[in-house]
Enzyme design. Structure first.
Site, mmCIF file in Angstrom:
data_model
loop_
_atom_site.group_PDB
_atom_site.id
_atom_site.type_symbol
_atom_site.label_atom_id
_atom_site.label_comp_id
_atom_site.label_asym_id
_atom_site.label_seq_id
_atom_site.Cartn_x
_atom_site.Cartn_y
_atom_site.Cartn_z
ATOM 1 N N VAL A 63 0.806 -1.228 0.000
ATOM 2 C CA VAL A 63 0.000 0.000 0.000
ATOM 3 C C VAL A 63 0.837 1.276 0.000
ATOM 4 O O VAL A 63 0.304 2.365 -0.245
ATOM 5 C CB VAL A 63 -0.985 0.026 1.185
ATOM 6 C CG1 VAL A 63 -1.994 -1.107 1.079
ATOM 7 C CG2 VAL A 63 -0.244 -0.006 2.518
ATOM 8 N N ASN A 89 -6.836 -1.266 6.350
ATOM 9 C CA ASN A 89 -6.456 -2.010 7.550
ATOM 10 C C ASN A 89 -4.959 -2.287 7.647
ATOM 11 O O ASN A 89 -4.443 -2.531 8.728
ATOM 12 C CB ASN A 89 -7.241 -3.331 7.581
ATOM 13 C CG ASN A 89 -6.816 -4.245 8.694
ATOM 14 O OD1 ASN A 89 -7.222 -4.086 9.850
ATOM 15 N ND2 ASN A 89 -5.980 -5.232 8.376
ATOM 16 N N SER A 141 -6.476 3.451 15.950
ATOM 17 C CA SER A 141 -6.053 2.782 17.185
ATOM 18 C C SER A 141 -6.376 3.690 18.363
ATOM 19 O O SER A 141 -6.520 4.907 18.205
ATOM 20 C CB SER A 141 -4.545 2.500 17.143
ATOM 21 O OG SER A 141 -4.052 2.109 18.404
ATOM 22 N N TYR A 157 4.218 5.004 15.326
ATOM 23 C CA TYR A 157 2.915 4.356 15.203
ATOM 24 C C TYR A 157 1.797 5.287 15.684
ATOM 25 O O TYR A 157 0.774 5.461 15.011
ATOM 26 C CB TYR A 157 2.919 3.065 16.016
ATOM 27 C CG TYR A 157 1.618 2.308 16.023
ATOM 28 C CD1 TYR A 157 1.281 1.454 14.971
ATOM 29 C CD2 TYR A 157 0.720 2.418 17.091
ATOM 30 C CE1 TYR A 157 0.091 0.732 14.991
ATOM 31 C CE2 TYR A 157 -0.467 1.711 17.107
ATOM 32 C CZ TYR A 157 -0.772 0.866 16.059
ATOM 33 O OH TYR A 157 -1.965 0.163 16.078
ATOM 34 N N ALA A 159 1.861 8.526 15.886
ATOM 35 C CA ALA A 159 1.741 9.649 14.948
ATOM 36 C C ALA A 159 0.915 9.245 13.733
ATOM 37 O O ALA A 159 0.069 10.008 13.256
ATOM 38 C CB ALA A 159 3.128 10.117 14.521
ATOM 39 N N SER A 160 1.147 8.032 13.256
ATOM 40 C CA SER A 160 0.408 7.582 12.070
ATOM 41 C C SER A 160 -1.074 7.397 12.380
ATOM 42 O O SER A 160 -1.936 7.776 11.578
ATOM 43 C CB SER A 160 1.006 6.267 11.547
ATOM 44 O OG SER A 160 0.755 5.179 12.420
ATOM 45 N N LYS A 161 -1.394 6.861 13.547
ATOM 46 C CA LYS A 161 -2.791 6.613 13.881
ATOM 47 C C LYS A 161 -3.546 7.916 14.166
ATOM 48 O O LYS A 161 -4.723 8.051 13.838
ATOM 49 C CB LYS A 161 -2.883 5.666 15.078
ATOM 50 C CG LYS A 161 -2.368 4.256 14.781
ATOM 51 C CD LYS A 161 -3.105 3.609 13.615
ATOM 52 C CE LYS A 161 -2.651 2.184 13.355
ATOM 53 N NZ LYS A 161 -3.408 1.535 12.261
ATOM 54 N N ILE A 190 -6.288 -6.099 20.652
ATOM 55 C CA ILE A 190 -7.032 -7.131 19.946
ATOM 56 C C ILE A 190 -6.107 -8.324 19.720
ATOM 57 O O ILE A 190 -4.913 -8.162 19.483
ATOM 58 C CB ILE A 190 -7.572 -6.606 18.594
ATOM 59 C CG1 ILE A 190 -8.376 -5.310 18.799
ATOM 60 C CG2 ILE A 190 -8.427 -7.670 17.915
ATOM 61 C CD1 ILE A 190 -9.605 -5.436 19.664
#
Length: 252
Positions: A63, A89, A141, A157, A159-161, A190
């Site tokens: 992606v 996702n 998240s 992570y 920052a990306s979410k 999860i």
């Protein structure tokens, strides 16, 4: 929540939550494109869907690469004629202390977790705009900033979410005239391979669970039920929202 006649693309669908989303939407009648970086593993998910009398197509796609994303959408249109649902996702989470984090660590996480969502959403929205309908679901998240949770060793992570949530809100406003709904889901812990590093340390795992009022890890299927709702016409007036599914973690 019948999805018969709908076509859905799910990225990061070879395992974990993505696999669960693909199986759920297929069970409800959608024709599903199972996409990830391994054609072989995607095909295994497709075979499971077909055993359940569903229709599916495996497409290898990184992606973070625009040409591969555009090829994924082209193959989807070629096979099924349209795209009605995108579930963004695909994502990675590499635990790295901030003071040791390299530019390459940062770039790889942002390229997959955030740029990848942008590339997929843009490619799919161009097709959805032609048909004046569509649904985009972005998996974020609880590590999303603001009312979310900041995790040590996951600065890139988080920052990306957080970026995904901001992008979701802006896309919802801009794409509403095309009857395209855009929402985000923010899961807590999860049961997927992503939490394996936590599970390997029982003390750390117990410390994390102590913050969750329901005191358990969520199941991928529980998130998939929410994906199904947002993908269906039952959520026809919901757009620009971020829905948390975390066993009460943020509330606690």
């Amino acid at each position: 929540m019948d999805l018969k006649g709908k076509v859905a693309i799910i990225t990061g669908a070879r395992r974990g939550m993505g696999r669960s989303h693909a199986l759920k939407l297929a069970k409800e009648g959608a024709k599903v494109v199972v996409s990830d970086i391994s054609q072989e593993e995607c095909q295994k998910v497709v075979e499971k869907i077909k055993k359940g009398k569903g229709k599916a197509l495996a497409i290898k796609c990184d992606v973070s690469k625009k040409e591969e994303v555009e090829e994924m959408v082209r193959k989807t249109i070629e096979k099924f004629g349209k795209v009605d649902i995108l579930v963004n996702n695909a994502g990675i989470a590499q635990f790295v202390p901030f003071l040791e984090m390299t530019e390459e660590d940062w770039d790889r996480t942002l390229d997959i977790n955030l740029k990848g969502y942008f590339l997929c959403a843009q490619a799919v929205a161009k097709e959805m705009a032609k048909q004046k309908s569509g649904v985009i679901i972005n998996i974020a998240s609880v590590a999303m900033g603001q009312q979310g949770i900041g995790f040590p060793n996951l600065v890139h992570y988080c920052a990306s979410k957080g970026g995904i949530v901001g992008m979701t809100e802006a896309l919802a406003v801009e794409l509403a005239p095309y009857n395209i709904r855009v929402n985000a889901i923010s899961p807590g812990m999860i049961e997927t391979p992503m939490i394996d590093p936590l599970k390997s340390d029982p003390k750390m795992m117990e410390a994390m669970l102590s913050k969750v009022p329901m005191h358990r890890v969520g199941k991928p299927e529980e998130v998939s039920n929410l994906v199904l709702f947002l993908a269906s016409d039952k959520s026809s007036y919901i757009t620009g929202s971020t829905i948390v599914i975390d066993g009460g973690w943020l509330a606690g």
